[in-house]
Enzyme design. Structure first.
Site, mmCIF file in Angstrom:
data_model
loop_
_atom_site.group_PDB
_atom_site.id
_atom_site.type_symbol
_atom_site.label_atom_id
_atom_site.label_comp_id
_atom_site.label_asym_id
_atom_site.label_seq_id
_atom_site.Cartn_x
_atom_site.Cartn_y
_atom_site.Cartn_z
ATOM 1 N N ALA A 10 1.010 -1.202 0.190
ATOM 2 C CA ALA A 10 0.247 0.020 -0.172
ATOM 3 C C ALA A 10 0.900 1.005 -0.071
ATOM 4 O O ALA A 10 0.446 2.367 0.168
ATOM 5 C CB ALA A 10 -1.180 0.310 1.258
ATOM 6 N N SER A 140 -6.159 -10.338 -11.597
ATOM 7 C CA SER A 140 -5.930 -9.887 -12.745
ATOM 8 C C SER A 140 -6.246 -10.068 -14.165
ATOM 9 O O SER A 140 -7.131 -11.326 -14.317
ATOM 10 C CB SER A 140 -4.360 -10.171 -13.036
ATOM 11 O OG SER A 140 -4.113 -9.700 -14.237
ATOM 12 N N TYR A 153 3.247 -16.241 -14.123
ATOM 13 C CA TYR A 153 2.227 -15.001 -13.385
ATOM 14 C C TYR A 153 0.476 -15.355 -13.997
ATOM 15 O O TYR A 153 0.426 -15.583 -12.665
ATOM 16 C CB TYR A 153 2.904 -13.497 -14.192
ATOM 17 C CG TYR A 153 1.801 -12.432 -13.745
ATOM 18 C CD1 TYR A 153 2.114 -12.283 -12.824
ATOM 19 C CD2 TYR A 153 0.496 -12.125 -14.778
ATOM 20 C CE1 TYR A 153 1.417 -10.914 -11.289
ATOM 21 C CE2 TYR A 153 -0.264 -10.758 -14.015
ATOM 22 C CZ TYR A 153 0.018 -10.596 -12.590
ATOM 23 O OH TYR A 153 -0.887 -9.279 -12.307
ATOM 24 N N ILE A 186 -3.585 -1.202 -15.132
ATOM 25 C CA ILE A 186 -3.483 0.211 -14.537
ATOM 26 C C ILE A 186 -2.278 0.929 -14.864
ATOM 27 O O ILE A 186 -1.884 -0.147 -13.681
ATOM 28 C CB ILE A 186 -4.796 -0.044 -13.693
ATOM 29 C CG1 ILE A 186 -6.100 -0.808 -13.857
ATOM 30 C CG2 ILE A 186 -5.105 1.058 -13.309
ATOM 31 C CD1 ILE A 186 -7.033 -0.432 -14.097
#
Length: 246
Positions: A10, A140, A153, A186
Protein backbone atom coordinates in the site's frame (compact mmCIF):
# COMPACT_ATOMS: atom_id res chain seq x y z
CA UNK A 1 -17.53 -4.89 13.57
CA UNK A 2 -15.79 -4.88 10.13
CA UNK A 3 -13.29 -2.31 11.50
CA UNK A 4 -9.64 -1.97 10.51
CA UNK A 5 -8.58 -2.46 6.91
CA UNK A 6 -5.18 -4.04 6.25
CA UNK A 7 -3.94 -3.29 2.72
CA UNK A 8 -0.71 -4.94 1.59
CA UNK A 9 1.58 -3.32 -0.96
CA UNK A 10 0.00 0.00 0.00
CA UNK A 11 2.93 2.41 -0.20
CA UNK A 12 2.28 3.12 -3.89
CA UNK A 13 0.30 2.16 -6.96
CA UNK A 14 -3.09 0.52 -6.60
CA UNK A 15 -2.52 -0.24 -2.93
CA UNK A 16 -2.03 3.40 -1.99
CA UNK A 17 -5.21 4.49 -3.74
CA UNK A 18 -7.18 1.59 -2.25
CA UNK A 19 -5.92 2.49 1.24
CA UNK A 20 -7.02 6.10 0.81
CA UNK A 21 -10.44 5.08 -0.51
CA UNK A 22 -11.07 2.74 2.41
CA UNK A 23 -10.12 5.54 4.80
CA UNK A 24 -12.80 7.70 3.17
CA UNK A 25 -15.26 4.91 3.99
CA UNK A 26 -14.38 5.45 7.65
CA UNK A 27 -12.01 2.54 8.24
CA UNK A 28 -8.76 2.80 10.14
CA UNK A 29 -6.19 1.69 7.57
CA UNK A 30 -2.99 -0.29 8.03
CA UNK A 31 -0.67 0.70 5.19
CA UNK A 32 1.52 -2.38 4.83
CA UNK A 33 4.65 -2.24 2.71
CA UNK A 34 7.98 -3.97 2.21
CA UNK A 35 10.04 -1.11 0.79
CA UNK A 36 9.45 2.60 0.31
CA UNK A 37 9.16 3.87 3.86
CA UNK A 38 8.82 7.51 2.84
CA UNK A 39 6.13 6.66 0.32
CA UNK A 40 4.19 4.72 2.94
CA UNK A 41 4.46 7.60 5.36
CA UNK A 42 3.17 9.85 2.60
CA UNK A 43 0.07 7.68 2.16
CA UNK A 44 -0.53 7.80 5.92
CA UNK A 45 -0.08 11.57 5.94
CA UNK A 46 -2.59 11.97 3.09
CA UNK A 47 -5.15 9.88 4.95
CA UNK A 48 -4.66 11.77 8.19
CA UNK A 49 -4.81 15.17 6.49
CA UNK A 50 -8.19 14.15 5.08
CA UNK A 51 -9.41 13.33 8.58
CA UNK A 52 -8.82 9.57 8.50
CA UNK A 53 -6.89 7.15 10.67
CA UNK A 54 -3.87 5.25 9.36
CA UNK A 55 -0.49 3.86 10.31
CA UNK A 56 2.32 2.35 8.26
CA UNK A 57 3.64 -1.16 8.91
CA UNK A 58 6.74 -2.63 7.27
CA UNK A 59 6.62 -6.37 6.63
CA UNK A 60 7.57 -9.08 4.16
CA UNK A 61 4.15 -10.63 3.59
CA UNK A 62 5.68 -13.77 2.08
CA UNK A 63 7.32 -14.62 5.42
CA UNK A 64 5.28 -16.51 8.01
CA UNK A 65 6.74 -14.91 11.13
CA UNK A 66 6.60 -11.44 9.58
CA UNK A 67 2.92 -11.85 8.76
CA UNK A 68 2.17 -12.94 12.32
CA UNK A 69 4.02 -9.91 13.68
CA UNK A 70 2.28 -7.60 11.19
CA UNK A 71 -1.25 -8.64 12.06
CA UNK A 72 -0.51 -8.56 15.78
CA UNK A 73 0.89 -5.04 15.49
CA UNK A 74 -2.05 -3.84 13.42
CA UNK A 75 -4.54 -5.23 15.91
CA UNK A 76 -2.67 -3.70 18.82
CA UNK A 77 -2.33 -0.24 17.29
CA UNK A 78 -5.49 0.11 15.18
CA UNK A 79 -7.86 -2.62 16.27
CA UNK A 80 -8.85 -6.04 14.90
CA UNK A 81 -8.57 -6.53 11.15
CA UNK A 82 -12.03 -6.77 9.62
CA UNK A 83 -10.97 -6.11 6.01
CA UNK A 84 -7.99 -7.71 4.33
CA UNK A 85 -6.93 -6.46 0.90
CA UNK A 86 -4.29 -8.75 -0.62
CA UNK A 87 -2.52 -6.48 -3.07
CA UNK A 88 1.26 -6.92 -2.62
CA UNK A 89 3.13 -8.12 -5.67
CA UNK A 90 6.69 -8.62 -6.83
CA UNK A 91 8.49 -8.41 -10.19
CA UNK A 92 6.53 -9.69 -13.17
CA UNK A 93 9.19 -10.58 -15.74
CA UNK A 94 8.27 -11.39 -19.31
CA UNK A 95 9.88 -14.73 -20.20
CA UNK A 96 9.87 -16.95 -23.25
CA UNK A 97 8.31 -20.32 -22.48
CA UNK A 98 11.60 -22.12 -22.99
CA UNK A 99 13.26 -19.87 -20.42
CA UNK A 100 10.75 -20.25 -17.58
CA UNK A 101 12.15 -22.13 -14.58
CA UNK A 102 10.49 -23.65 -11.54
CA UNK A 103 12.01 -20.85 -9.48
CA UNK A 104 10.19 -18.35 -11.72
CA UNK A 105 6.94 -20.11 -10.85
CA UNK A 106 7.78 -20.19 -7.16
CA UNK A 107 8.51 -16.46 -7.17
CA UNK A 108 4.99 -15.75 -8.41
CA UNK A 109 3.35 -18.34 -6.17
CA UNK A 110 5.01 -16.75 -3.15
CA UNK A 111 3.03 -13.56 -3.72
CA UNK A 112 -0.22 -15.00 -5.03
CA UNK A 113 -0.61 -18.25 -3.09
CA UNK A 114 1.73 -18.29 -0.08
CA UNK A 115 1.26 -14.69 1.04
CA UNK A 116 -2.55 -14.68 0.71
CA UNK A 117 -2.71 -17.94 2.64
CA UNK A 118 -0.54 -16.63 5.48
CA UNK A 119 -2.55 -13.41 5.69
CA UNK A 120 -5.89 -15.20 5.60
CA UNK A 121 -4.84 -17.58 8.36
CA UNK A 122 -3.68 -14.65 10.49
CA UNK A 123 -6.89 -12.60 10.30
CA UNK A 124 -9.67 -15.18 9.98
CA UNK A 125 -9.80 -16.26 13.66
CA UNK A 126 -10.78 -12.75 14.74
CA UNK A 127 -13.22 -12.39 11.85
CA UNK A 128 -14.87 -15.66 12.87
CA UNK A 129 -15.08 -14.49 16.46
CA UNK A 130 -16.96 -11.36 15.37
CA UNK A 131 -19.10 -13.15 12.81
CA UNK A 132 -18.12 -11.02 9.81
CA UNK A 133 -15.18 -10.01 7.66
CA UNK A 134 -14.09 -9.09 4.16
CA UNK A 135 -11.20 -10.50 2.16
CA UNK A 136 -10.49 -8.94 -1.23
CA UNK A 137 -7.70 -10.25 -3.42
CA UNK A 138 -6.28 -8.12 -6.23
CA UNK A 139 -6.05 -10.42 -9.22
CA UNK A 140 -5.65 -9.67 -12.91
CA UNK A 141 -7.51 -10.01 -16.21
CA UNK A 142 -4.35 -11.66 -17.56
CA UNK A 143 -6.23 -14.97 -17.25
CA UNK A 144 -8.38 -14.01 -20.23
CA UNK A 145 -5.54 -12.44 -22.17
CA UNK A 146 -3.40 -15.63 -22.11
CA UNK A 147 -0.10 -13.89 -22.82
CA UNK A 148 2.51 -16.60 -23.55
CA UNK A 149 5.40 -14.55 -22.12
CA UNK A 150 3.56 -14.21 -18.78
CA UNK A 151 2.87 -17.89 -18.14
CA UNK A 152 4.25 -18.07 -14.57
CA UNK A 153 2.39 -14.92 -13.54
CA UNK A 154 -0.81 -16.10 -15.20
CA UNK A 155 -0.66 -19.52 -13.54
CA UNK A 156 -0.18 -17.93 -10.12
CA UNK A 157 -3.04 -15.50 -10.66
CA UNK A 158 -5.31 -18.38 -11.63
CA UNK A 159 -4.30 -20.19 -8.46
CA UNK A 160 -4.99 -17.05 -6.44
CA UNK A 161 -8.58 -16.88 -7.62
CA UNK A 162 -9.01 -20.59 -6.92
CA UNK A 163 -8.13 -19.75 -3.32
CA UNK A 164 -10.82 -17.07 -3.35
CA UNK A 165 -13.46 -19.57 -4.42
CA UNK A 166 -12.43 -22.21 -1.88
CA UNK A 167 -12.21 -19.69 0.93
CA UNK A 168 -15.59 -18.19 0.06
CA UNK A 169 -17.19 -21.61 0.43
CA UNK A 170 -15.37 -22.39 3.68
CA UNK A 171 -15.75 -18.99 5.35
CA UNK A 172 -19.25 -18.05 4.25
CA UNK A 173 -20.91 -19.71 7.26
CA UNK A 174 -18.92 -17.36 9.50
CA UNK A 175 -20.11 -14.20 7.75
CA UNK A 176 -16.82 -13.70 5.90
CA UNK A 177 -16.93 -12.85 2.21
CA UNK A 178 -14.01 -13.46 -0.14
CA UNK A 179 -13.74 -11.94 -3.61
CA UNK A 180 -11.22 -11.10 -6.30
CA UNK A 181 -10.93 -7.78 -8.11
CA UNK A 182 -9.16 -8.35 -11.43
CA UNK A 183 -7.84 -5.15 -13.03
CA UNK A 184 -6.72 -4.81 -16.60
CA UNK A 185 -3.72 -2.63 -17.39
CA UNK A 186 -3.98 0.21 -14.91
CA UNK A 187 -0.94 2.50 -15.33
CA UNK A 188 0.76 3.30 -12.02
CA UNK A 189 4.26 4.39 -11.03
CA UNK A 190 5.98 1.26 -12.28
CA UNK A 191 4.56 1.90 -15.76
CA UNK A 192 6.11 5.36 -15.97
CA UNK A 193 8.25 4.31 -18.92
CA UNK A 194 5.44 2.65 -20.86
CA UNK A 195 5.62 3.08 -24.62
CA UNK A 196 2.93 5.57 -25.77
CA UNK A 197 2.23 3.39 -28.79
CA UNK A 198 1.58 0.39 -26.54
CA UNK A 199 -0.78 2.46 -24.41
CA UNK A 200 -2.61 3.67 -27.51
CA UNK A 201 -2.90 0.15 -28.92
CA UNK A 202 -4.27 -1.18 -25.64
CA UNK A 203 -6.77 1.68 -25.35
CA UNK A 204 -8.03 1.07 -28.87
CA UNK A 205 -9.25 -2.39 -27.73
CA UNK A 206 -11.10 -1.08 -24.66
CA UNK A 207 -14.82 -0.61 -25.38
CA UNK A 208 -15.06 2.26 -22.90
CA UNK A 209 -12.29 4.03 -24.79
CA UNK A 210 -9.78 4.82 -22.06
CA UNK A 211 -7.14 3.33 -19.81
CA UNK A 212 -8.25 2.34 -16.36
CA UNK A 213 -7.41 4.45 -13.34
CA UNK A 214 -6.40 3.25 -9.86
CA UNK A 215 -9.55 4.89 -8.56
CA UNK A 216 -11.64 2.47 -10.66
CA UNK A 217 -10.09 -0.45 -8.82
CA UNK A 218 -10.38 1.26 -5.43
CA UNK A 219 -14.10 1.82 -5.92
CA UNK A 220 -14.65 -1.89 -6.57
CA UNK A 221 -12.66 -2.81 -3.47
CA UNK A 222 -14.57 -0.28 -1.36
CA UNK A 223 -17.85 -1.81 -2.53
CA UNK A 224 -16.78 -5.37 -1.76
CA UNK A 225 -15.50 -4.28 1.66
CA UNK A 226 -18.77 -2.61 2.54
CA UNK A 227 -22.14 -3.81 3.90
CA UNK A 228 -23.50 -3.18 0.38
CA UNK A 229 -21.70 -6.34 -0.76
CA UNK A 230 -22.71 -8.53 2.17
CA UNK A 231 -24.27 -11.09 -0.20
CA UNK A 232 -21.44 -11.16 -2.74
CA UNK A 233 -18.78 -13.83 -2.32
CA UNK A 234 -16.55 -16.08 -4.41
CA UNK A 235 -16.67 -13.64 -7.32
CA UNK A 236 -14.03 -12.28 -9.66
CA UNK A 237 -14.85 -8.78 -10.87
CA UNK A 238 -12.86 -7.52 -13.84
CA UNK A 239 -12.06 -3.82 -13.87
CA UNK A 240 -10.89 -3.31 -17.44
CA UNK A 241 -13.49 -1.32 -19.34
CA UNK A 242 -14.57 -4.42 -21.23
CA UNK A 243 -11.13 -5.08 -22.68
CA UNK A 244 -11.52 -8.87 -22.53
CA UNK A 245 -15.06 -9.11 -23.84
CA UNK A 246 -13.73 -10.84 -26.98
Amino acid sequence: MIGTALVTGASRGLGAVIAKRLAVEGHAVAVAYRSGTEAARGVVADIRSAGGTAEAFSADVTDESAVAELTASVSSRLGPVGILVVNATGPQPELDLEAVTWDDHLAQLAFFVKSPTLLMQAVVPTMREHGEGRIVQIGSDVLERTLPHMSAYTAAKAAQHSLTRCWARALGPFGITVNTVAPGWIPVERHAGADPESLAAYTSDVPLGRMGRPEDVAEAVAFLASPRAAFVTGERIKINGGHTLG
